[in-house]
Design a protein around this motif. Structure first.
Motif, PDB file in Angstrom:
ATOM      1  N   GLY A 164      10.459   6.072   6.144  1.00  0.00           N
ATOM      2  CA  GLY A 164      11.152   4.814   5.855  1.00  0.00           C
ATOM      3  C   GLY A 164      10.240   3.797   5.194  1.00  0.00           C
ATOM      4  O   GLY A 164      10.634   3.116   4.245  1.00  0.00           O
ATOM      5  N   GLN A 165       9.007   3.705   5.688  1.00  0.00           N
ATOM      6  CA  GLN A 165       8.045   2.774   5.088  1.00  0.00           C
ATOM      7  C   GLN A 165       7.712   3.163   3.648  1.00  0.00           C
ATOM      8  O   GLN A 165       7.593   2.313   2.766  1.00  0.00           O
ATOM      9  CB  GLN A 165       6.764   2.746   5.916  1.00  0.00           C
ATOM     10  CG  GLN A 165       6.911   2.159   7.313  1.00  0.00           C
ATOM     11  CD  GLN A 165       5.624   2.281   8.105  1.00  0.00           C
ATOM     12  OE1 GLN A 165       4.568   1.823   7.675  1.00  0.00           O
ATOM     13  NE2 GLN A 165       5.717   2.919   9.269  1.00  0.00           N
ATOM     14  N   LEU A 166       7.562   4.475   3.425  1.00  0.00           N
ATOM     15  CA  LEU A 166       7.230   4.956   2.079  1.00  0.00           C
ATOM     16  C   LEU A 166       8.354   4.651   1.093  1.00  0.00           C
ATOM     17  O   LEU A 166       8.112   4.183  -0.025  1.00  0.00           O
ATOM     18  CB  LEU A 166       6.961   6.461   2.119  1.00  0.00           C
ATOM     19  CG  LEU A 166       6.621   7.123   0.782  1.00  0.00           C
ATOM     20  CD1 LEU A 166       5.394   6.476   0.150  1.00  0.00           C
ATOM     21  CD2 LEU A 166       6.397   8.625   0.959  1.00  0.00           C
ATOM     22  N   VAL A 167       9.597   4.893   1.504  1.00  0.00           N
ATOM     23  CA  VAL A 167      10.732   4.585   0.639  1.00  0.00           C
ATOM     24  C   VAL A 167      10.766   3.095   0.328  1.00  0.00           C
ATOM     25  O   VAL A 167      11.005   2.676  -0.814  1.00  0.00           O
ATOM     26  CB  VAL A 167      12.052   5.045   1.304  1.00  0.00           C
ATOM     27  CG1 VAL A 167      13.256   4.505   0.526  1.00  0.00           C
ATOM     28  CG2 VAL A 167      12.112   6.563   1.367  1.00  0.00           C
ATOM     29  N   GLY A 168      10.520   2.258   1.357  1.00  0.00           N
ATOM     30  CA  GLY A 168      10.503   0.819   1.133  1.00  0.00           C
ATOM     31  C   GLY A 168       9.441   0.398   0.134  1.00  0.00           C
ATOM     32  O   GLY A 168       9.695  -0.443  -0.739  1.00  0.00           O
TER      33      GLY A 168
ATOM     34  N   ALA B 167       9.957  -1.304  -3.555  1.00  0.00           N
ATOM     35  CA  ALA B 167       9.335  -2.593  -3.851  1.00  0.00           C
ATOM     36  C   ALA B 167       8.486  -2.556  -5.120  1.00  0.00           C
ATOM     37  O   ALA B 167       8.387  -3.549  -5.838  1.00  0.00           O
ATOM     38  CB  ALA B 167       8.483  -3.032  -2.668  1.00  0.00           C
ATOM     39  N   LYS B 168       7.903  -1.389  -5.390  1.00  0.00           N
ATOM     40  CA  LYS B 168       7.032  -1.255  -6.567  1.00  0.00           C
ATOM     41  C   LYS B 168       7.752  -0.692  -7.783  1.00  0.00           C
ATOM     42  O   LYS B 168       7.132  -0.405  -8.796  1.00  0.00           O
ATOM     43  CB  LYS B 168       5.833  -0.377  -6.207  1.00  0.00           C
ATOM     44  CG  LYS B 168       4.927  -0.980  -5.120  1.00  0.00           C
ATOM     45  CD  LYS B 168       3.768  -0.090  -4.807  1.00  0.00           C
ATOM     46  CE  LYS B 168       2.892  -0.703  -3.698  1.00  0.00           C
ATOM     47  NZ  LYS B 168       2.255  -1.953  -4.121  1.00  0.00           N
ATOM     48  N   GLY B 169       9.067  -0.520  -7.663  1.00  0.00           N
ATOM     49  CA  GLY B 169       9.837  -0.067  -8.811  1.00  0.00           C
ATOM     50  C   GLY B 169       9.894   1.436  -8.994  1.00  0.00           C
ATOM     51  O   GLY B 169      10.422   1.920 -10.004  1.00  0.00           O
ATOM     52  N   GLY B 170       9.368   2.183  -8.028  1.00  0.00           N
ATOM     53  CA  GLY B 170       9.373   3.631  -8.141  1.00  0.00           C
ATOM     54  C   GLY B 170      10.736   4.231  -7.810  1.00  0.00           C
ATOM     55  O   GLY B 170      11.069   5.316  -8.270  1.00  0.00           O
TER      56      GLY B 170
END
Length: 255
Positions: free
Chosen positions: A242-246, A250-253
């Motif tokens: 979940g943190q990685l997806v967030g 946030a960085k446009g990935g």
């Protein structure tokens, strides 16, 4: 089989603190050694000669200090060394070095020339240029060699980890990748054995060569500024996902 291996004396990155002064490396107290990739090339040449017969010659372009890498490789098992030294060779770029080495190859009767895949400048160009000047076949990043009569069966790792196998006629030039073998240990006894061996030295006149003016000049060294640190994630597998997806969103990935 007569094999010539091109080696180079380079600063040992594991033994030196690299300091830049005035756009150049501070040379005081630098520890030098043979270029790592070249060491694998010499070991491969020795193994080929042990199986097929012949001799191994190691060659370098440099001043008198470069004798140490020739003697080191002779202690490893090379049969002879050859130093190419002349004030006219100072500052030679990749093409200049290839021109000098090509003249040395023409002076001998070599079936195979090996170089390391790259050296301290990371350009990885001398092997290819040398082959072009000699008009010999060339293969780069070679990680396996099998002698089959008048040709070689060579393997090389290409993009994506795929192994490419080719047959190449002799004489030829190959640039050798690390991992092709395990270079043998060089003991003090071997070093002492070759310490007093006289090494032939060829200058520009003896080679009949005048290196072309350098077209590539190094203008600066610098240490890139440190960027932001890594984001360290903690938690369970589900929480980490979940943190990685967030972060990606946030960085446009991810959208």
């Amino acid at each position: 089989m007569e094999i010539l291996v091109c080696v180079k004396r380079v600063p040992d990155a594991a033994e030196n603190e690299i300091v830049v002064e005035g756009g150049a490396l501070r040379a005081d107290d630098l520890v030098y050694s043979v270029n790592e990739w070249d060491n694998y090339a010499v070991e491969e040449a020795i193994q080929i000669v042990e199986r097929e017969g012949g001799s191994v010659t190691v060659v370098t372009v440099g001043d008198g200090d470069s004798e140490e890498v020739l003697r080191r490789e002779m202690a490893m098992g090379a049969n002879q060394g050859l130093l190419l030294s002349d004030p006219a060779f100072a500052g030679a770029d990749g093409l200049g070095l290839a021109t000098i080495l090509a003249a040395a190859v023409r002076k001998g009767t070599y079936d195979l020339v090996l170089t390391g895949a790259l050296a301290d400048d990371g350009a990885a160009q001398v092997g290819g240029m040398l082959a072009a000047l000699l008009d010999w076949p060339f293969a780069s990043l070679v990680n396996s060699i099998e002698v089959k009569g008048g040709l070689l069966r060579v393997g090389r790792e290409i993009e994506g980890g795929t192994q490419e196998v080719s047959e190449i006629d002799l004489p030829c030039v190959l640039s050798i990748q690390t991992g092709i073998n395990e270079p043998r240990y060089v003991g003090l006894r071997g070093i002492r054995k070759v310490a007093s061996v006289e090494l032939p030295v060829l200058d520009a006149a003896a080679l009949g060569v005048a290196p072309p003016p350098a077209r590539v000049r190094r203008v600066d060294y610098f240490v890139p500024p440190a960027g932001a640190g890594a984001d360290m994630l903690t938690g369970t597998t589900a929480e980490l996902a979940g943190q990685l997806v967030g972060l990606l969103k946030a960085k446009g990935g991810l959208k």
